[in-house]
Each structure stands twice: as C-alpha cells, then as structure tokens.
Design a protein around this motif. Structure first.
Motif, short mmCIF file in Angstrom:
data_model
loop_
_atom_site.label_atom_id
_atom_site.label_comp_id
_atom_site.label_asym_id
_atom_site.label_seq_id
_atom_site.Cartn_x
_atom_site.Cartn_y
_atom_site.Cartn_z
N THR A 127 0.99 -1.18 0.10
CA THR A 127 -0.07 0.02 0.07
C THR A 127 0.82 1.25 0.01
O THR A 127 0.53 2.31 -0.68
CB THR A 127 -1.04 -0.05 1.29
OG1 THR A 127 -1.58 -1.43 1.21
CG2 THR A 127 -1.80 1.19 1.07
N TYR A 128 1.82 1.31 0.81
CA TYR A 128 2.77 2.47 1.13
C TYR A 128 4.00 2.37 0.34
O TYR A 128 5.02 3.29 0.58
CB TYR A 128 2.87 2.73 2.61
CG TYR A 128 1.84 3.09 3.38
CD1 TYR A 128 1.20 4.15 3.10
CD2 TYR A 128 1.05 2.03 4.11
CE1 TYR A 128 -0.14 4.63 3.98
CE2 TYR A 128 -0.03 2.48 4.84
CZ TYR A 128 -0.65 3.68 4.57
OH TYR A 128 -1.59 3.91 5.48
N PHE A 129 4.00 1.35 -0.49
CA PHE A 129 5.53 1.36 -1.13
C PHE A 129 5.87 2.68 -1.73
O PHE A 129 7.05 3.00 -1.63
CB PHE A 129 5.18 0.09 -2.07
CG PHE A 129 6.65 -0.23 -2.70
CD1 PHE A 129 7.77 -1.01 -1.86
CD2 PHE A 129 7.19 0.21 -4.02
CE1 PHE A 129 8.98 -1.17 -2.58
CE2 PHE A 129 8.47 -0.30 -4.40
CZ PHE A 129 9.28 -0.92 -3.77
N ASN A 130 5.19 3.18 -2.83
CA ASN A 130 5.67 4.25 -3.66
C ASN A 130 5.73 5.43 -2.45
O ASN A 130 6.91 6.42 -2.72
CB ASN A 130 4.32 4.66 -4.53
CG ASN A 130 4.37 3.53 -5.71
OD1 ASN A 130 5.57 2.98 -6.06
ND2 ASN A 130 3.19 3.46 -6.46
N LEU A 131 4.97 5.64 -1.75
CA LEU A 131 4.96 6.66 -0.69
C LEU A 131 6.27 6.55 0.26
O LEU A 131 6.82 7.53 0.54
CB LEU A 131 3.81 6.72 0.35
CG LEU A 131 3.68 7.97 1.51
CD1 LEU A 131 3.87 9.31 0.72
CD2 LEU A 131 2.47 7.72 2.29
N THR A 132 6.75 5.36 0.70
CA THR A 132 7.77 4.99 1.55
C THR A 132 8.95 5.61 0.64
O THR A 132 10.14 6.10 0.90
CB THR A 132 7.85 3.77 2.03
OG1 THR A 132 6.59 3.44 2.86
CG2 THR A 132 8.99 3.56 2.92
N ASN A 133 8.85 5.10 -0.61
CA ASN A 133 10.16 5.26 -1.74
C ASN A 133 10.27 6.73 -1.69
O ASN A 133 11.40 7.35 -1.72
CB ASN A 133 9.87 4.63 -3.06
CG ASN A 133 10.29 3.30 -2.92
OD1 ASN A 133 10.53 2.66 -2.00
ND2 ASN A 133 9.66 2.53 -4.06
N ALA A 134 9.12 7.54 -1.99
CA ALA A 134 9.01 9.18 -2.12
C ALA A 134 9.83 9.67 -0.62
O ALA A 134 10.62 10.69 -0.75
CB ALA A 134 7.79 9.82 -2.45
N GLN A 135 9.03 9.18 0.37
CA GLN A 135 9.80 9.67 1.59
C GLN A 135 11.06 9.42 1.63
O GLN A 135 12.22 10.33 2.30
CB GLN A 135 9.02 9.26 2.83
CG GLN A 135 7.67 9.48 2.86
CD GLN A 135 6.85 8.81 3.86
OE1 GLN A 135 6.92 7.75 4.57
NE2 GLN A 135 5.44 9.41 4.40
#
Length: 457
Positions: free
Chosen positions: A128-136
């Motif tokens: 779920t948060y893979f892209n968001l975690t990568n961006a962070q």
C-alpha cells in the motif's frame, strides 16, 4: 624564526573587502552553484513525496454531457484504503432525456459503491505504502546529500581560504628574501671595488637576486590564482575583490586528538553516508518482499452496492429505485511470470549487494578516519621538526652573514643559508595552513562537522 613564520599574518590588499573564514563559508552556503543544485534536488524530492501522498486523498472526477436535449451529470470518487491495500470506488450518474423521446422514464439515476480488498497480491502496508515510502526515503536521501554537500563545501572553502593565507605569507617570504639578497648584491659589489671580494661573488649574488625575483613572480601569480579560486567557490563575480582576512596560524599543541578507536566508533554512528547505505538495504528488502508478493495470485474480496432509479422527475428516482448488494470473490493468476521471477531474483541480489556495500563503506570510513588522524599526527610532528629547521636555518644565516662581513668567508655560505632559510619558512607555512584544514577534515570524516555551529557568526 619559527614564531615569526607562525605569526606572520599575510596582509590582504590595502582597501580590499575581507571575509573571515566563518563569513566565507556562510557566503558559499548561500551562493555556491553546486550547493544550490543540491538544494533544488531536495525541493524536487519533496514535491515527489507530496504527489505520492496525494494518492491517498480522495480522487474526484466530475462529468457533464449535454447534447440533443440529453443531459448527463456524473461524479466518480475513488479512495485508497490505508494499510490494507483496498480501494473504495463510488460513482453516480443522473441522466435526463428530452420529453419528446419515447422512453418509459425520462429521468434515471445510477449510484454504485464498490469496496475491493486484496487478500494476497497487493495486500498489506508494504504494497500500500510502497511508493509513498520510496518518496519519503528519497527526501531523506536528498537531505542527507545536501548536508554532506554543505560539509564538503565548508572544508573546500577552508582549504581555499588557507591557501590564500599561505600564498600571502609565501609572497612575504619571497619579498623579504629578495630584499636581503639585493642587500647582499650591493655589499658584494662594494667589496669588489675595494678588492675584498671576487667577481665570482658578485655573479653569485646576481644569480641569487634573479632567482629571488623569479620566486616573487611565481608567488604573486600563485596568490592571484588562489584568490580567483577562493572567489569562484563563493560564486562571486570577477569584479568582486573580496579577500580572506588576515589570520594567525595556530601551531599544534601536543597530541590533541582523541584515540582513533573512539573516533572510528563515532564515525560509524554519525556518518550520513553510512546511515543512508543502511537505509538503502532496508529499501532493497522492502522491494524484495514486494517482488515475492507479486508472485502470488490476485484474490480480491469485493462488496458492491448498486442503486438504480427511474421516474418522470428527479424527485421520483428515490422512490422507484432498485437497490442491490453484491458480495463476491475475484481471482486471477497469470500463466507467464518470467518478468515477476526476474524481478524477484534481481531484488534479492540487490539486497545482498547493498549489504556488501554497507560493509565496504564501513571499512572505507574506518580507513578515512585512520588516514585523517595519521595526517594530523604527521603534520604535528612535521611542524615540530620544521620549527627547529627554521631556527637552525636562521642561525646558520646569521653566522654566514657575520663570517662574510668579517671577511672570513665568501658570500657562497650566505646564499646557501638564505636558500635554506626560505625553504624552511615556506615549508612551515604550508604545514601550519594544512593543519588548520586537516582538523576540519577530521571532523568531516567522523561525521561531527556541524557547519552552522562551527562557522557561526
């Protein structure tokens, strides 16, 4: 003597504006082009994070169509469900047909709500948060790169600053040497006229004077080059005549460095490069976990609610509506998974590669700390030796001048002693300026160089 070589300030050009080391670092932090690029990279990463975070906000798409008396109003809303990987989709359509069209109900509505929850593939917080975690993580990485760039720039500015200081003092050494050599030439000429010196003494003094003038020319050119480099690092225009202020060079006082084992441990705890490398290992592990999850079949639990309404007016739609509730499973599994298998294998290799990278970086950091400590210790010992050499060279020169004045020797000894004195003083100046930069470099390699604190106003 050593004190004179150490305390010679090397005055800047009369009337030129000057900057302290702290002021020069602050100017560079504001103006340096490379650092501005690094700052832009941080801002870009933050925009990317904002875009990734926006994927968890409701996505609203309104629709309007009109033609030939037919009017359609629509609204589509979608929302990602946090943590679970599910999606919630709602849509509404209100259709109005013209009155002259022969249809049972000229007004109709279509309202749908669908909740889909994956059970295997794409399920869970990692997916779920893979892209968001990568961006962070990209933001954190760029911020660390920016901090490292600031540290490197501060050390670079200090190196350029002390290079100018050293070149000023070397120019003064050459200038003083030229004055003494010209005095020797005049004395040799005068002694030749009264028969107390040979023509060879005069030739030798003339050669020494020519070499001293050449030394001054080289020192002047080196000073101009150092000033241009200093201004270039600060991103100042060519017509800006700012120079480093005059500073005294501090000599090392004993072994004032902590044990190397303590410094290595501090570096392994503080170096931002190592923190980033360790986080990149975790990034690779997350990617490998997602790659393994992508090998699973897609199985989704779906809950849908549909409400269809028909009537002569929009007010009748709710009374004549038909409501349906659906609960169903959907599953799919691709037969060809060569791409997924390759992604899983590559991601697992990436984990091992980054783990090795962490180990290699730890060894490199340890070597850098050992090298920085060893360099400081070498400079400290060399300063002690060179101070003695300056003192010996000064005494040798005084004795040679005294013997020459009393007619006990030719000016050969004076010229030889002058050369030794110039070399010794020049070496001491270089060591003292190198020591000032080496101390900052040690702070950098141990990860403790706080730029804003170290170079505060």
């Amino acid at each position: 003597d050593p004190d004179m070589a150490r305390e010679a300030l090397g005055a800047p050009t009369p009337g030129a504006p000057t900057l302290s080391l702290a002021g020069a670092v602050r100017v560079a932090l504001e103006r340096n082009f490379s650092l501005q690029d690094s700052s832009d990279s941080v801002a870009s990463a933050r925009w990317q994070e904002s875009a990734a975070r926006g994927e968890f906000l409701p996505q609203v798409v309104p629709t309007f169509e009109r033609g030939e008396g037919r009017t359609l109003f629509g609204l589509d809303v979608s929302q990602k469900v946090p943590w679970t990987g599910g999606t919630l989709v709602a849509s509404g359509r209100y259709l109005s047909q013209p009155d002259d069209v022969e249809v049972p109900y000229p007004r109709s509505s279509d309202l749908r709500l669908l909740l889909s929850q994956p059970l295997l593939k794409d399920a869970g917080p990692n997916a779920t948060y893979f892209n968001l975690t990568n961006a962070q993580r990209a933001v954190v990485g760029q911020e660390r790169s920016f901090a490292l760039a600031r540290q490197r720039l501060a050390v670079l500015v200090a190196s350029s600053f002390y290079s100018v200081v050293a070149q000023r003092q070397l120019f003064e050494v050459a200038e003083q040497s030229l004055e003494r050599t010209e005095s020797l030439l005049k004395a040799s000429d005068a002694r030749l006229k009264v028969g107390m010196a040979s023509k060879l003494d005069v030739f030798r003094a003339e050669l020494q004077a020519a070499q001293a003038r050449e030394g001054m020319i080289r020192s002047r050119a080196s000073l101009e080059t150092a000033l241009e480099q200093f201004r270039g690092i600060l991103a100042l225009p060519p017509d800006n005549l700012v120079e480093p202020e005059a500073v005294s060079l501090a000599a090392p006082e004993g072994r004032d460095v902590e044990p190397v084992e303590v410094l290595v441990g501090r570096a392994l705890d503080s170096r931002l490069e190592l923190k980033e490398a360790r986080d990149r290992v975790e990034d690779a592990r997350r990617a490998a976990s997602l790659a393994r999850q992508d090998m699973l079949p897609r199985v989704d639990v779906n809950l849908g609610v549909t409400r269809l309404g028909f009537g002569q007016s929009f007010g009748d739609l709710w009374g004549l509506s038909d409501r349906q509730v659906e609960f169903f499973l959907s599953a799919s599994y691709p037969i060809r998974q060569s791409s997924q298998k390759a992604n899983r294998a590559v991601s697992e290799l990436q984990v091992r590669s980054r783990e090795r990278g962490v180990e290699q970086l730890e060894l490199e950091i340890e070597r850098e700390v050992h090298q920085a400590v060893r360099e400081l210790d070498r400079i400290r010992q060399s300063v002690e030796v060179q101070e003695q050499a300056v003192d010996v060279a000064a005494q040798q020169r005084r004795l040679a001048v005294l013997r020459y004045q009393r007619g006990l020797a030719s000016n050969f000894d004076v010229i030889d002693a002058e050369s030794n004195f110039v070399v010794a003083r020049s070496s001491l100046v270089g060591l003292l300026t190198s020591y000032a930069v080496a101390r900052l470099e040690l702070q950098r390699v141990t990860g403790t160089l706080a730029v804003d604190t170290e170079f505060a106003p």
